[in-house]
Write a protein that holds these residues in place. Structure first.
Motif: not given
Length: 164
Positions: A150-156
């Motif tokens: 989810a953190i990676a997705a938010a950064v995306a």
């Protein structure tokens, strides 16, 4: 509510980073996942750009709150400290539980639908460190794999909004 209470921004951030690192996750690992998700859309953005945005995104209170809860539940379950039947459900990462994905979705939505679609993708494909966490054997990582994704997705999502 205590109106005089000041949210511990630095302590919360430090806690999340420390707990991720204790499970073998560096912020660089999250940046690598996001780079893999977005590179074809943002070919001029460097891995260093993604690393900086991971740090920026991780300072949002909404993210910190959800991450702290999930990381703490994994920690308590690892020690066998949750009441039954929750202990067994979390320890076995029961497919019908869904609370781990619910907490993670709250993180992924911070930068809109791009975050949600990317979270769904990484939750299914389990790239890089996410797959390692998900297949950790005897360790309880019910929440952390979803939090990292989810953190990676938010950064995306943030990168897409910033650079598009």
């Amino acid at each position: 509510m205590n109106k005089n209470y000041k949210y511990p921004d630095t302590a919360a951030y430090d806690y999340v980073v420390r707990e991720l690192e204790a499970k073998g996750v560096q912020l660089h690992n999250i940046a690598e996942i996001t780079y893999g998700l977005q590179h074809k859309f943002l070919p001029d953005a460097t891995l260093a750009d993604y690393e900086q945005e991971v740090v920026n995104v991780m300072h949002k209170r909404e993210l910190l709150n959800n991450a702290m809860v999930g990381l703490q539940l994994d920690k308590l379950a690892t020690k066998g400290l949750l009441d039954e039947p929750l202990q067994s459900i979390v320890a076995n990462d029961a497919g019908v539980f869904g609370v781990d994905e619910t907490l993670a979705s709250g993180i992924a939505t911070l930068w809109g639908s791009i975050g949600i679609t990317n979270y769904g993708y990484v939750d299914r494909t389990k790239p890089n460190i996410i797959g390692q966490l998900d297949n950790s054997g005897d360790k309880i990582n019910t929440f952390i794999d979803d939090i990292v994704g989810a953190i990676a997705a938010a950064v995306a999502g943030k990168m897409a909004h910033k650079y598009a």
